[in-house]
Design a protein around this motif. Structure first.
Motif, mmCIF file in Angstrom:
data_model
loop_
_atom_site.group_PDB
_atom_site.id
_atom_site.type_symbol
_atom_site.label_atom_id
_atom_site.label_comp_id
_atom_site.label_asym_id
_atom_site.label_seq_id
_atom_site.Cartn_x
_atom_site.Cartn_y
_atom_site.Cartn_z
ATOM 1 N N MET A 92 39.605 40.496 41.392
ATOM 2 C CA MET A 92 40.358 39.901 40.298
ATOM 3 C C MET A 92 39.366 39.187 39.372
ATOM 4 N N GLU A 93 39.618 39.262 38.100
ATOM 5 C CA GLU A 93 38.754 38.643 37.087
ATOM 6 C C GLU A 93 38.668 37.126 37.300
ATOM 7 N N LYS A 94 37.442 36.620 37.299
ATOM 8 C CA LYS A 94 37.219 35.186 37.536
ATOM 9 C C LYS A 94 37.995 34.311 36.559
ATOM 10 N N ALA A 95 38.059 34.696 35.305
ATOM 11 C CA ALA A 95 38.746 33.883 34.299
ATOM 12 C C ALA A 95 40.234 33.747 34.614
ATOM 13 N N LEU A 126 30.342 29.355 37.904
ATOM 14 C CA LEU A 126 30.813 30.739 38.052
ATOM 15 C C LEU A 126 30.595 31.558 36.787
ATOM 16 N N GLY A 127 30.090 30.888 35.734
ATOM 17 C CA GLY A 127 29.833 31.612 34.499
ATOM 18 C C GLY A 127 31.062 31.848 33.655
ATOM 19 N N ILE A 128 32.017 30.931 33.733
ATOM 20 C CA ILE A 128 33.239 31.025 32.934
ATOM 21 C C ILE A 128 33.158 29.931 31.885
ATOM 22 N N PRO A 129 32.563 30.224 30.727
ATOM 23 C CA PRO A 129 32.306 29.189 29.731
ATOM 24 C C PRO A 129 33.518 28.827 28.867
ATOM 25 N N GLN A 166 42.112 30.318 35.518
ATOM 26 C CA GLN A 166 43.294 29.891 34.758
ATOM 27 C C GLN A 166 44.428 29.501 35.693
ATOM 28 N N ARG A 167 44.601 30.252 36.790
ATOM 29 C CA ARG A 167 45.637 29.910 37.775
ATOM 30 C C ARG A 167 45.380 28.529 38.358
#
Length: 93
Positions: A1-4, A84-87, A8-9
């Motif tokens: 599943m996409e990290k972003a 996690l690299g989610i900017p 968001q969840r």
């Protein structure tokens, strides 16, 4: 599943938890106000209900501690998101 999407969840639950703590604090403060007004309205001494008021003060303090802890959770999750690299912002409230 996409990290972003996962982030968001988690962010959605974080914000609802933060809101719940704030609502609980506000409700407890309103309860204290009503208790103090009610004592005067029925004309009893300040000592009447003092134990209940003291317990409520303890509860409000605990809610304040919970709020401070949630700020810490928020900050830690923000750090984790960046690691996690989610900017992108997660819809901060």
């Amino acid at each position: 599943m996409e990290k972003a999407f996962v982030a968001q969840r988690v962010a959605t639950k974080l914000y609802s938890t933060e809101d719940a703590v704030d609502v609980a604090m506000a409700e407890a403060a309103e309860l204290m106000t009503e208790m103090l007004k009610s004592r005067k309205d029925v004309g009893v001494a300040m000592t009447f209900g003092d134990d209940a008021a003291a317990k409520l003060v303890e509860a409000i303090k605990a809610l304040g501690d919970a709020r401070t802890a949630m700020v810490g959770v928020h900050n830690e999750l923000e750090e984790a998101k960046l690691r996690l690299g989610i900017p992108t912002p997660m819809g901060a409230q």
